[in-house]
Design an enzyme around this catalytic site. Structure first.
Site, mmCIF file in Angstrom:
data_model
loop_
_atom_site.group_PDB
_atom_site.id
_atom_site.type_symbol
_atom_site.label_atom_id
_atom_site.label_comp_id
_atom_site.label_asym_id
_atom_site.label_seq_id
_atom_site.Cartn_x
_atom_site.Cartn_y
_atom_site.Cartn_z
ATOM 1 N N TYR A 107 7.630 10.844 -30.833
ATOM 2 C CA TYR A 107 6.810 11.632 -31.941
ATOM 3 C C TYR A 107 6.504 10.586 -33.089
ATOM 4 O O TYR A 107 5.394 10.765 -33.665
ATOM 5 C CB TYR A 107 7.376 12.990 -32.165
ATOM 6 C CG TYR A 107 7.683 14.111 -31.206
ATOM 7 C CD1 TYR A 107 7.458 13.814 -30.089
ATOM 8 C CD2 TYR A 107 7.778 15.278 -31.880
ATOM 9 C CE1 TYR A 107 7.357 15.031 -28.872
ATOM 10 C CE2 TYR A 107 7.950 16.531 -30.932
ATOM 11 C CZ TYR A 107 7.903 16.040 -29.504
ATOM 12 O OH TYR A 107 7.809 17.280 -28.658
ATOM 13 N N HIS B 198 0.133 16.104 -25.989
ATOM 14 C CA HIS B 198 -0.118 17.497 -26.649
ATOM 15 C C HIS B 198 -1.566 17.164 -27.428
ATOM 16 O O HIS B 198 -1.506 17.565 -28.719
ATOM 17 C CB HIS B 198 0.941 18.100 -27.270
ATOM 18 C CG HIS B 198 1.760 18.620 -26.263
ATOM 19 N ND1 HIS B 198 1.609 20.036 -25.867
ATOM 20 C CD2 HIS B 198 3.005 18.110 -25.693
ATOM 21 C CE1 HIS B 198 2.673 20.341 -25.204
ATOM 22 N NE2 HIS B 198 3.346 19.160 -24.886
#
Length: 363
Positions: A339, A75
């Site tokens: 993440y 992303h």
């Protein structure tokens, strides 16, 4: 803000004015460069049929999408947004989370496209993401990373890892190698079934009319300790401006134009599960499950990614307020670990300008 908070809505017991909410948003800015999101996974191991670590995922993202210092490994392309969440208080019967009590909380967020290339050309079929940090930092803040999919396409860290390689585009065709993808789907029938569900729900024209879902299962915990399985989704109240023709950023440009002319709204809905409902995120829940209207997300500001806004937030799905807890879905731990690794890597790297420059989008 395009309008004041609804009458009678309060934040932490204090009436919310335009000024107090803006002050709150300023306070939120103080935590953005702090890695509060990288707390959910204490060690380096993720697991799987092979030895998987956070670094092995980072290495695979970079082998598939290239190395782009300063950007998220997945992303990578996105814009920052700000706004507020107005809670109805109806979900407080399920969860004691402060942000779900009747009142208003500041929001920092980010729209994104899946993939690790920050300069990728917008394509209607690319997975869209919306990450949100709701409320102030600390044990009352809620972070969530949602996708515009009806189900997740894998249900294990190993599946996630294998799918990355299978999805790598062949330079000659710009598409995944059919034989590699076929072998992956044979080894992961759960992904084949989930992909069929995704294909039956084609994407909407833009970001503004996308439904964004948690996909993973969580526990809502009330004040007495009763735990209820839930999934949540943001359901749009508006259509999207049509994407322009030509250019690399047509989806983002349409979103920027729309947000610069009007606030956008989504209804936050909690789907209430039962003990018979699967935790597996590739499997949908029955459509007759009870739905609770938890509140309304309003986004009214869009910004180019820069220091001090959502560029520097780790939207770790395991940063949860008191009153929300993770299920035993292994995808949650894998997402949290990757993440965190991505955050730590990019935070120490030089930054390049975002591909989407908000002030350069023509009205």
């Amino acid at each position: 803000m395009d309008q004041p908070p609804p009458a009678g809505m309060h934040w932490r017991g204090t009436p919310v004015s335009r000024r107090s909410l803006l002050v709150g948003l300023g306070a939120v800015g103080a935590f953005l460069a702090v890695d509060l999101g990288a707390v959910a996974y204490a060690n380096d191991w993720i697991g799987g049929a092979t030895t998987l670590t956070r670094q092995s995922f980072i290495d695979r993202f970079q082998s598939v999408f290239g190395v782009h210092p300063g950007f998220r490994r997945n992303h990578a392309k996105g814009v920052a947004v700000r706004g507020r969440f107005d809670s109805t208080g109806d979900a407080s019967a399920l969860s004691s989370a402060e942000v779900l009590r009747a009142g208003t909380s500041p929001v920092v967020g980010r729209f994104s496209l899946g993939g690790g290339n920050p300069a990728a050309v917008d394509a209607a079929g690319t997975v869209r993401g919306l990450g949100l940090a709701i409320g102030f930092p600390g044990r009352h803040q809620w972070r969530t990373a949602m996708l515009n999919l009806p189900v997740f396409t894998v249900n294990s860290p190993q599946g996630f890892f294998d799918q990355l390689l299978a999805s790598k585009a062949d330079p000659a065709t710009g598409k995944p190698d059919p034989a590699t993808m076929a072998a992956f789907l044979d080894a992961h029938p759960e992904t084949a079934a989930a992909t069929a569900i995704v294909k039956a729900h084609p994407p909407t024209p833009g970001f503004a009319d996308s439904t964004f879902s948690s996909l993973n299962t969580f526990w809502a915990v009330d004040g007495s300790g009763t735990r209820t399985p839930v999934r949540w989704a943001l359901v749009p109240r508006q259509a999207a401006l049509p994407a322009g023709k030509g250019g690399d950023d047509v989806l983002f440009d349409a979103l920027v134009r729309q947000l610069e002319s009007t606030a956008l709204h989504w209804d936050l809905r909690f789907t209430v599960g039962t003990g018979d409902d699967p935790v597996d995120p590739t499997l949908p829940w029955p459509p007759d499950r009870r739905v609770v209207q938890a509140g309304t997300l309003t986004l009214d500001t869009v910004e180019t990614e820069r220091a001090g806004n959502a560029r520097d937030v780790n939207f770790d799905p395991l940063v949860l307020p008191d009153g929300l807890e993770p299920s035993d879905d292994p995808i949650l731990s894998a997402r949290s670990a990757v993440y965190a690794a991505s955050y730590r890597a990019r935070s120490g790297e030089p930054k390049s300008p975002s591909a989407v420059q908000v002030d350069q989008v023509a009205p």
